[in-house]
Design a protein around this motif. Structure first.
Motif, PDB file in Angstrom:
ATOM      1  N   GLU A 402       0.858  -1.176   0.000  1.00 52.04           N
ATOM      2  CA  GLU A 402       0.000   0.000   0.000  1.00 52.04           C
ATOM      3  C   GLU A 402       0.901   1.235   0.000  1.00 52.04           C
ATOM      4  N   ALA A 403       0.546   2.223  -0.824  1.00 49.46           N
ATOM      5  CA  ALA A 403       1.358   3.433  -0.937  1.00 49.46           C
ATOM      6  C   ALA A 403       0.478   4.661  -0.777  1.00 49.46           C
ATOM      7  N   VAL A 404       1.018   5.693  -0.120  1.00 42.77           N
ATOM      8  CA  VAL A 404       0.317   6.964   0.087  1.00 42.77           C
ATOM      9  C   VAL A 404       1.274   8.088  -0.266  1.00 42.77           C
ATOM     10  N   LYS A 405       0.828   8.992  -1.140  1.00 41.58           N
ATOM     11  CA  LYS A 405       1.651  10.125  -1.564  1.00 41.58           C
ATOM     12  C   LYS A 405       0.872  11.417  -1.333  1.00 41.58           C
ATOM     13  N   GLU A 406       1.548  12.409  -0.780  1.00 38.15           N
ATOM     14  CA  GLU A 406       0.937  13.715  -0.526  1.00 38.15           C
ATOM     15  C   GLU A 406       1.484  14.746  -1.504  1.00 38.15           C
ATOM     16  N   CYS A 415       3.809  27.448  -5.773  1.00 39.55           N
ATOM     17  CA  CYS A 415       3.809  25.978  -5.817  1.00 39.55           C
ATOM     18  C   CYS A 415       3.958  25.455  -7.241  1.00 39.55           C
ATOM     19  N   ASN A 416       3.400  26.155  -8.245  1.00 41.24           N
ATOM     20  CA  ASN A 416       3.605  25.817  -9.650  1.00 41.24           C
ATOM     21  C   ASN A 416       3.247  24.360  -9.936  1.00 41.24           C
ATOM     22  N   ILE A 417       2.135  23.917  -9.403  1.00 42.77           N
ATOM     23  CA  ILE A 417       1.650  22.558  -9.689  1.00 42.77           C
ATOM     24  C   ILE A 417       0.496  22.692 -10.668  1.00 42.77           C
ATOM     25  N   SER A 418       0.797  22.478 -11.930  1.00 45.06           N
ATOM     26  CA  SER A 418      -0.193  22.586 -12.989  1.00 45.06           C
ATOM     27  C   SER A 418      -0.008  21.434 -13.954  1.00 45.06           C
ATOM     28  N   ASN A 419      -1.045  20.654 -14.096  1.00 48.00           N
ATOM     29  CA  ASN A 419      -1.035  19.513 -15.018  1.00 48.00           C
ATOM     30  C   ASN A 419       0.088  18.534 -14.676  1.00 48.00           C
ATOM     31  N   VAL A 420       0.273  18.271 -13.399  1.00 46.39           N
ATOM     32  CA  VAL A 420       1.312  17.351 -12.926  1.00 46.39           C
ATOM     33  C   VAL A 420       0.747  15.936 -12.926  1.00 46.39           C
ATOM     34  N   ALA A 421       1.475  14.998 -13.513  1.00 46.57           N
ATOM     35  CA  ALA A 421       1.013  13.611 -13.609  1.00 46.57           C
ATOM     36  C   ALA A 421       1.071  12.929 -12.249  1.00 46.57           C
ATOM     37  N   LEU A 422       0.030  12.165 -11.932  1.00 49.90           N
ATOM     38  CA  LEU A 422       0.003  11.343 -10.715  1.00 49.90           C
ATOM     39  C   LEU A 422       0.621   9.992 -11.068  1.00 49.90           C
ATOM     40  N   GLU A 446      -8.052  26.838   2.004  1.00 55.04           N
ATOM     41  CA  GLU A 446      -9.452  26.987   1.608  1.00 55.04           C
ATOM     42  C   GLU A 446      -9.616  27.790   0.325  1.00 55.04           C
ATOM     43  N   TYR A 447      -8.707  28.707   0.026  1.00 57.79           N
ATOM     44  CA  TYR A 447      -8.872  29.585  -1.121  1.00 57.79           C
ATOM     45  C   TYR A 447      -8.262  28.997  -2.394  1.00 57.79           C
ATOM     46  N   ILE A 448      -7.822  27.748  -2.369  1.00 54.06           N
ATOM     47  CA  ILE A 448      -7.285  27.077  -3.549  1.00 54.06           C
ATOM     48  C   ILE A 448      -8.076  25.800  -3.784  1.00 54.06           C
ATOM     49  N   SER A 449      -8.472  25.579  -5.024  1.00 59.71           N
ATOM     50  CA  SER A 449      -9.232  24.389  -5.392  1.00 59.71           C
ATOM     51  C   SER A 449      -8.351  23.450  -6.215  1.00 59.71           C
ATOM     52  N   THR A 450      -8.881  22.256  -6.471  1.00 60.02           N
ATOM     53  CA  THR A 450      -8.111  21.200  -7.122  1.00 60.02           C
ATOM     54  C   THR A 450      -8.810  20.780  -8.409  1.00 60.02           C
ATOM     55  N   GLU A 451      -8.006  20.518  -9.426  1.00 58.86           N
ATOM     56  CA  GLU A 451      -8.524  20.067 -10.721  1.00 58.86           C
ATOM     57  C   GLU A 451      -7.811  18.784 -11.105  1.00 58.86           C
ATOM     58  N   VAL A 452      -8.590  17.736 -11.365  1.00 58.79           N
ATOM     59  CA  VAL A 452      -8.051  16.436 -11.767  1.00 58.79           C
ATOM     60  C   VAL A 452      -8.532  16.154 -13.186  1.00 58.79           C
ATOM     61  N   THR A 453      -7.599  15.845 -14.070  1.00 59.87           N
ATOM     62  CA  THR A 453      -7.938  15.605 -15.465  1.00 59.87           C
ATOM     63  C   THR A 453      -7.373  14.274 -15.931  1.00 59.87           C
ATOM     64  N   LEU A 524       0.103   0.645 -16.554  1.00 56.95           N
ATOM     65  CA  LEU A 524       0.804   1.547 -17.459  1.00 56.95           C
ATOM     66  C   LEU A 524      -0.152   2.515 -18.155  1.00 56.95           C
ATOM     67  N   LYS A 525      -1.431   2.156 -18.262  1.00 59.49           N
ATOM     68  CA  LYS A 525      -2.384   3.059 -18.917  1.00 59.49           C
ATOM     69  C   LYS A 525      -3.004   4.047 -17.936  1.00 59.49           C
ATOM     70  N   HIS A 526      -2.601   3.968 -16.682  1.00 55.54           N
ATOM     71  CA  HIS A 526      -3.080   4.951 -15.695  1.00 55.54           C
ATOM     72  C   HIS A 526      -2.708   6.351 -16.153  1.00 55.54           C
ATOM     73  N   ASP A 527      -3.674   7.267 -16.118  1.00 60.25           N
ATOM     74  CA  ASP A 527      -3.441   8.608 -16.659  1.00 60.25           C
ATOM     75  C   ASP A 527      -4.300   9.627 -15.910  1.00 60.25           C
ATOM     76  N   LEU A 528      -3.749  10.181 -14.852  1.00 59.44           N
ATOM     77  CA  LEU A 528      -4.403  11.268 -14.133  1.00 59.44           C
ATOM     78  C   LEU A 528      -3.402  12.395 -13.926  1.00 59.44           C
ATOM     79  N   HIS A 529      -3.899  13.639 -14.039  1.00 57.65           N
ATOM     80  CA  HIS A 529      -3.068  14.821 -13.821  1.00 57.65           C
ATOM     81  C   HIS A 529      -3.787  15.742 -12.843  1.00 57.65           C
ATOM     82  N   VAL A 530      -3.013  16.483 -12.073  1.00 57.94           N
ATOM     83  CA  VAL A 530      -3.585  17.367 -11.067  1.00 57.94           C
ATOM     84  C   VAL A 530      -3.066  18.779 -11.275  1.00 57.94           C
TER      85      VAL A 530
END
Length: 826
Positions: A402-406, A415-422, A446-453, A524-530
């Motif tokens: 089991e793995a957990v990543k923050e 922070c410059n986290i835009s379209n970063v692959a999970l 609270e003033y920042i939201s999250t987008e997962v694509t 290998l076909k896993h494809d999520l970006h945050v």
């Protein structure tokens, strides 16, 4: 005399009947004969304290005894006054074995052997020459230690004791079928065997031999034949281990096996002097404290010793030394090392451990090692390092990873986290233990939201109409939105769907679940970006792009418990060209009873002239809706009454190609649009043609009012008490021709009335005007041209309308301007 003789005969007859009745309920008599050299004493005791007793001991046909002691050198015949004496009596057989006078070695048997009518406890008291040791050997299948409060499955228990400074010490309680083959004690020992009246045991029970001093309390030899797990306890457990004493276990391992020692629990005393420690002979001596990590992957025979300190007896309220530990013996699968490369993974935690066992099946314990002796049944490691891991395990399928990543962002500017692959580390795909779950925790204020694509696989929501198939999809995502106070489940999603983006207002947890039957290459076909984006007011916004001809099924989040109070969320459905979407609600109503606020569902097409539908909680939802462009579905919840049904809504969208009727409708609409464009173009051309003419001056009739009829008080701004300069019926190309002339870039355009400033001959009379001070001016001399205009019907000016002026009324004429694009604006 004759009567007396008859009475005596009757009494003798009754006595005989009573005696026959008693004898019929008595057991068969038992004769015990003890030799003087046997050193055996037998005690028979009643376990019933009730009066009168339902059963008695009978000696010489006298049944009035509740106990009996038979000593060496005597013979006793006895029986019982009941047929079930085992319910009321027990027997203790005490034998003394003195090894000082050559009695040892000795194979100890059950003496007397015919004692099988009562529950028995045999005690063998064994002594040796002072400062010497004794070896108690137990034949195969050896003994297994248990907790002192437990019982053996066959109720045949061994209890072995010794002495420390003349104080008895319980070494432990044991059952048959174990690993303990010999127990060595110092000077004296006591072996007690509890044997039910229905059980027997083969001789010899155990053997006794002399040996030299062992210089410690006891030594327990433990022999392992194969893989196993044993639980062991310190002497006197759960009471305190004797002060300043030492106890040793000798472990003999089979070839090709390794052992792991694990402490289950322990207590530590207050020491007056010396050190409390444990020692391992591996064969090198290793001394550790109880709280330190114990060695593992021990591949040779070894000794383990527990050494107590001199306990401070003044601290009576402190616990003494106790220890409960396990020894796990496993086959060594070899020296294979398996790599986990986590050097590029920051804020990652990995746990390797056993799966949850369903039921009471025995599962061999597997040991994970990240070093020669750094092993344990569970292993936790962190990202940023390179690991080589080995296993002491034959059943690798009993383990899981089991793995957990923050991933966090506390300021969008830095922070410059835009379209970063999970990403999932590639090492997990070839690792011998299966990755069962991978969790991403996306944290932000609270003033920042999250987008997962998802850029390639897109996602399908797991719904009752179309559940996710783990066999075909390979894995699923569970998405949870959370704050510091609460959380709710967005839903479960799997690959090969239509959802390409999910925006969430609060912190997000994404858990990837990988079933056991999944081929790890599917990862290998896993494809999520945050991406972390600016704050959105809605709880979440879904964006879906269905394929032509596809039907997607949607249900509100937190389906099992209902949508939380006051939550608002939206779905943006993209409709491609030459397709239309049919939106169908699965409910007739929102089916929620609101205590505060109202619940709404709204549908709105993105095009300006598309339909907009809003329905409240008590209103009927519309039937299937055909939507010809991309559209939005929004749901806003209220606060329902307590103990009432929560808001749940499911819907579907089906894309279909345009039908013939739809095409003709769109063609007609397009034709109408073309007609409108043509008309506007024609007007613009006429305007442009008129610009080429010299603008003539309009001639007015001085006898007619210059005020145009209009609504009272419509314009609030204007010249106070001035009603002039508003013309009624007049050709705008004649009077206002200068407005249609080419614009002069050097002259500013002002939206006010401007008089004619071009060259002119004799000016026409000025029409009657009312000034701000109420005065008027009128020229009575008219030239022929002015008179002709006055008498012309086209330029007739109406009489003034008498009325009360409106405060600050705007009486200016709207300024007409033609832009470069041809649009006429006012």
């Amino acid at each position: 005399m004759q009567l007396l003789a008859q009475a005596m005969n009757t009494a003798m007859l009754l006595q005989g009947v009573l005696l026959s009745f008693l004898l019929s309920h008595m057991t068969e008599s038992v004769t015990i004969s003890l030799q003087a050299r046997d050193n055996i004493t037998i005690s028979i005791k009643s376990v019933i304290n009730t009066t009168p007793s339902p059963c008695f001991l009978c000696i010489e046909k006298k049944c009035d005894r509740s106990s009996l002691i038979i000593r060496s050198g005597s013979t006793v015949n006895y029986d019982f006054s009941c047929k079930t004496p085992e319910k009321y009596f027990i027997m203790e057989i005490n034998r003394t074995i003195d090894c000082d006078y050559g009695a040892c070695p000795l194979n100890v048997s059950l003496l007397p052997s015919s004692l099988n009518s009562l529950n028995r406890t045999f005690f063998w008291h064994i002594s040796a020459i002072r400062s010497n040791g004794l070896v108690l050997g137990f034949p195969n299948p050896w003994l297994q230690q248990i907790h002192p409060s437990d019982n053996c499955p066959d109720l045949l228990n061994f209890k072995i004791s010794t002495f420390s400074s003349d104080v008895p010490v319980n070494i432990g309680t044991f059952c048959r079928n174990g690993t303990a083959s010999r127990i060595k004690v110092h000077e004296r020992g006591v072996v007690a065997l509890s044997l039910p009246w229905t059980q027997s045991i083969k001789d010899p029970v155990f053997s006794v031999a002399n040996r030299s001093s062992i210089q410690r309390l006891c030594i327990i030899d433990t022999n392992f034949k194969t893989e196993s797990l044993v639980t062991l306890f310190s002497a006197n457990y759960p009471s305190a281990f004797p002060s300043n004493e030492r106890m040793t276990w000798k472990f003999n391992l089979p070839s090709g096996h390794a052992a792991v020692v694990k402490f289950v629990n322990y207590t530590i005393p207050v020491c007056e002097k010396n050190e409390l420690e444990v020692q391992y002979h591996l064969p090198k001596l290793s001394t550790l404290k109880l709280h330190e990590k114990q060695p593992a992957n021990i591949q040779n025979n070894f000794n383990f010793s527990l050494q107590n300190c001199v306990v401070d007896r003044k601290t009576t309220n402190q616990p003494g030394l106790t220890l409960n530990f396990t020894v796990i013996v496993q086959k060594t699968p070899g020296n294979d090392l398996h790599v986990l490369d986590l050097t590029k993974e920051k804020d990652l935690r990995v746990r390797i451990g056993p799966r949850k066992v369903v039921g009471r099946r025995f599962t061999p314990v597997c040991v994970i090692c990240k070093g020669p002796e750094d092993c344990s049944p569970e292993l936790e490691i962190e990202g940023g390092r390179y690991y080589k891991i080995s296993f002491l395990c034959q059943a690798m399928q009993s383990l899981r990873v089991e793995a957990v990543k923050e991933i966090s962002c506390w300021d969008l500017r830095t922070c410059n986290i835009s379209n970063v692959a999970l990403n999932i580390p590639q090492s997990f795909i070839k690792f011998p233990v299966r990755l069962e779950s991978f969790t991403w925790r996306l944290l932000a204020p609270e003033y920042i939201s999250t987008e997962v694509t998802s850029k390639s696989i897109f996602l399908q929501q797991d719904t009752r109409d179309k559940p996710c198939n783990s066999t075909t999809s390979g894995f699923t995502y569970e998405i949870i939105s959370s704050t510091n106070k609460n959380q709710f489940r967005i839903g479960t999603f799997c690959p090969n769907g239509s959802f390409e983006e999910v925006q969430m207002r609060d912190n997000v947890t994404i858990i990837m679940h990988i079933p056991q039957q999944t081929d790890m290459q599917e990862l290998l076909k896993h494809d999520l970006h945050v991406s972390f984006v600016s704050f959105i007011k809605e709880e979440c916004i879904f964006t879906a792009s269905p394929k032509p001809g596809e039907t997607i099924y949607i249900q509100t989040p937190n389906w099992d418990f209902g949508l939380p109070d006051y939550v608002s969320l939206s779905w943006n459905i993209k409709v491609p060209s030459k397709q239309f979407g049919r939106l169908t609600f699965g409910n007739d109503k929102l089916d929620v009873s609101c205590e505060m606020g109202r619940a709404y569902v709204s549908v709105k097409e993105e095009r300006d002239y598309g339909p907009g539908i809003v329905k409240r909680d008590e209103q009927q939802l519309p039937g299937p809706l055909d939507l010809y462009s991309s559209f939005w579905v929004n749901i806003s919840n209220c606060k329902p009454w307590t103990a009432t049904k929560k808001l749940n809504l499911h819907l579907s969208v089906t894309l279909s190609p345009f039908t013939t009727g739809v095409k003709y409708s769109l063609i007609a609409a397009g034709a109408a649009t073309v007609v409108v464009v043509v008309v506007i173009t024609t007007v613009c051309c006429v305007k442009k043609k008129k610009k080429q003419k010299k603008a003539p001056v309009g001639i007015y009739n001085s006898e007619v009012s210059t005020e145009a009829p209009r609504r009272q008080a419509f314009f609030k701004k204007g010249r106070k008490n001035n009603e002039s300069h508003v013309y009624a019926v007049i050709d705008d190309t004649m009077v206002y021709g200068y407005l249609l002339q080419e614009k002069d870039d050097s002259t500013p355009e002002v939206d006010v009335y401007r008089p004619f400033e071009g060259p002119m001959g004799d000016p026409p009379p000025v029409p009657p005007m009312k000034f701000l001070n109420g005065s008027t001016r009128e020229d009575t001399v008219l030239d022929p041209l002015a008179r002709s205009m006055k008498e012309n019907e086209i330029y007739t000016i109406s009489e003034p309308i008498e009325r009360q002026p409106v405060e600050n009324e705007d009486t200016s004429i709207p300024y007409i301007e033609e832009s470069d694009s041809g649009t006429i604006t006012t």
